[in-house]
Design a protein around this motif. Structure first.
Motif, PDB file in Angstrom:
ATOM      1  N   LEU A  93       0.826  -1.212   0.000  1.00  0.00           N
ATOM      2  CA  LEU A  93       0.000   0.000   0.000  1.00  0.00           C
ATOM      3  C   LEU A  93       0.858   1.259   0.000  1.00  0.00           C
ATOM      4  O   LEU A  93       0.609   2.192  -0.764  1.00  0.00           O
ATOM      5  CB  LEU A  93      -0.921   0.017   1.221  1.00  0.00           C
ATOM      6  CG  LEU A  93      -2.007  -1.050   1.261  1.00  0.00           C
ATOM      7  CD1 LEU A  93      -2.808  -0.907   2.555  1.00  0.00           C
ATOM      8  CD2 LEU A  93      -2.932  -0.929   0.058  1.00  0.00           C
ATOM      9  N   ALA A  94       1.835   1.291   0.871  1.00  0.00           N
ATOM     10  CA  ALA A  94       2.639   2.511   1.005  1.00  0.00           C
ATOM     11  C   ALA A  94       3.342   2.845  -0.310  1.00  0.00           C
ATOM     12  O   ALA A  94       3.370   4.003  -0.734  1.00  0.00           O
ATOM     13  CB  ALA A  94       3.647   2.351   2.141  1.00  0.00           C
ATOM     14  N   PHE A  95       3.883   1.827  -0.967  1.00  0.00           N
ATOM     15  CA  PHE A  95       4.629   2.112  -2.189  1.00  0.00           C
ATOM     16  C   PHE A  95       3.722   2.575  -3.328  1.00  0.00           C
ATOM     17  O   PHE A  95       4.192   3.199  -4.299  1.00  0.00           O
ATOM     18  CB  PHE A  95       5.462   0.895  -2.616  1.00  0.00           C
ATOM     19  CG  PHE A  95       6.507   1.258  -3.637  1.00  0.00           C
ATOM     20  CD1 PHE A  95       7.609   2.009  -3.272  1.00  0.00           C
ATOM     21  CD2 PHE A  95       6.369   0.885  -4.971  1.00  0.00           C
ATOM     22  CE1 PHE A  95       8.570   2.392  -4.209  1.00  0.00           C
ATOM     23  CE2 PHE A  95       7.320   1.255  -5.914  1.00  0.00           C
ATOM     24  CZ  PHE A  95       8.423   2.010  -5.536  1.00  0.00           C
ATOM     25  N   THR A  96       2.443   2.305  -3.209  1.00  0.00           N
ATOM     26  CA  THR A  96       1.493   2.816  -4.198  1.00  0.00           C
ATOM     27  C   THR A  96       1.588   4.337  -4.317  1.00  0.00           C
ATOM     28  O   THR A  96       1.379   4.906  -5.398  1.00  0.00           O
ATOM     29  CB  THR A  96       0.061   2.395  -3.800  1.00  0.00           C
ATOM     30  OG1 THR A  96       0.023   0.973  -3.718  1.00  0.00           O
ATOM     31  CG2 THR A  96      -0.956   2.874  -4.801  1.00  0.00           C
ATOM     32  N   ALA A  97       1.922   4.996  -3.207  1.00  0.00           N
ATOM     33  CA  ALA A  97       2.093   6.452  -3.254  1.00  0.00           C
ATOM     34  C   ALA A  97       3.173   6.848  -4.246  1.00  0.00           C
ATOM     35  O   ALA A  97       3.046   7.861  -4.948  1.00  0.00           O
ATOM     36  CB  ALA A  97       2.442   6.981  -1.866  1.00  0.00           C
ATOM     37  N   VAL A  98       4.235   6.073  -4.308  1.00  0.00           N
ATOM     38  CA  VAL A  98       5.336   6.389  -5.229  1.00  0.00           C
ATOM     39  C   VAL A  98       4.872   6.198  -6.669  1.00  0.00           C
ATOM     40  O   VAL A  98       5.153   7.029  -7.547  1.00  0.00           O
ATOM     41  CB  VAL A  98       6.563   5.514  -4.908  1.00  0.00           C
ATOM     42  CG1 VAL A  98       7.684   5.778  -5.895  1.00  0.00           C
ATOM     43  CG2 VAL A  98       7.030   5.760  -3.470  1.00  0.00           C
TER      44      VAL A  98
END
Lengths: 208, 208
Positions: free
Chosen positions: A156-161
């Motif tokens: 989920l967090a890397f989706t921001a990138v």
């Protein structure tokens, strides 16, 4: 097929030649989701007909940049020592064979996210991708030995990138700012739709 | 405090007066996450020092728009009949009291996402927000009777709307496009960081 056919230059060419890319085939798993589940998720991300048009435009612009995008993601992830055992060997040393094997599929995701109809084949292959992030199927496709589970929080967090960096690629061919806005908004919705479905294998049905 | 102090006009004023907003108080739950967990998530969303500066700039621009943003989210959600039982009564009819009670906290989230330091208080209150989406604490703060669990998939999917629509608000005060890009990228990362932490109560520790 012509014997003079050029070597594919972009990931939109001949996806059927990508090892482990089982989209639309009997080898992909069956999704536990229904088309009605998908219709609701499409409403929840607010993916409109205009977004779908904007995604087709984005596909044209991203086709020959998808490989660079994935390279950039991996450069970022490789810069985080604690992230390396998920794509390298368990001790964090690089595994170039695994990286090379999985990259065409990741490249292809960028284009698929802009072009694929949202149907049963889509549901099935997205579930397959979700499983390939978890103990159910991580490493199996490419016979790798990396850590066999990517924690959901990192997915989920890397989706921001992926979402935040997409803008520069969408703008790279000189599209007007208004079109870049439309394409970026649509890409954001599509990526969140995909990633949401990828989380299904991580979560009990009653919570998901 | 001056006796001539004006009525608060924006959600940045006097958050301690918001019912149920327990940020930084003993009433907020304790997060199961550590500051090291948070440091890794911050790396995974790639939140940089420049992003944190851009978020402070975004806070100035969004302060008097946060209420409109949340109104817009709710208008969208209210337009989806199957979504209404999560914020209205179980039969989908409106519950204006619940909506009014929870709105200042949602408004305040927009500003907090741009201004709050990422520390233990942050971890604790984000976990509290996560719990308030699930059977653990949904409805309890406002004594509402809506469905007592928002499926995780809808929380994630709707994040696309929050991120995609943020751009027009960030651009609404005439900031140069380059600054809007910086602020939108930083806001995307911050929102994904928050939502990722909100998913913790939905998922077994071994999978999350």
């Amino acid at each position: 097929m012509s014997e003079h056919q050029p070597t594919p230059r972009v990931v939109t060419d001949h996806p059927e030649r990508i090892p482990g890319y089982t989209y639309g085939t009997d080898e992909a798993t069956s999704s536990p989701l229904t088309l009605e589940d998908l219709a609701r998720l499409k409403e929840a991300v607010w993916l409109t007909a205009d977004d779908e048009r904007a995604l087709r435009e984005a596909a044209e612009i991203l086709a020959d940049q998808a490989d660079d995008m994935v390279t950039a993601y991996r450069t970022r992830l490789g810069g985080l020592p604690w992230m390396r055992p998920y794509s390298g060997h368990p001790d964090g040393t690089p595994n170039p064979e695994y990286g090379a094997a999985s990259k065409p599929r990741f490249d292809r995701f960028i284009i698929d996210a802009c072009t694929r109809p949202l149907d049963q084949d889509w549901l099935d292959y997205q579930h397959e991708i979700g499983l390939r992030h978890t103990r159910a199927k991580k490493n199996a496709t490419d016979h790798a030995d990396s850590i066999d589970h990517i924690p959901m929080r990192y997915l989920l967090a890397f989706t921001a990138v992926v979402i935040a960096t997409a803008r520069e690629y969408l703008a790279a061919k000189g599209a007007p700012a208004e079109q870049v806005d439309r394409m970026h908004s649509a890409f954001t919705k599509s990526v969140m739709l995909h990633v949401t479905v990828w989380t299904r294998p991580y979560v009990d049905a009653a919570n998901w």
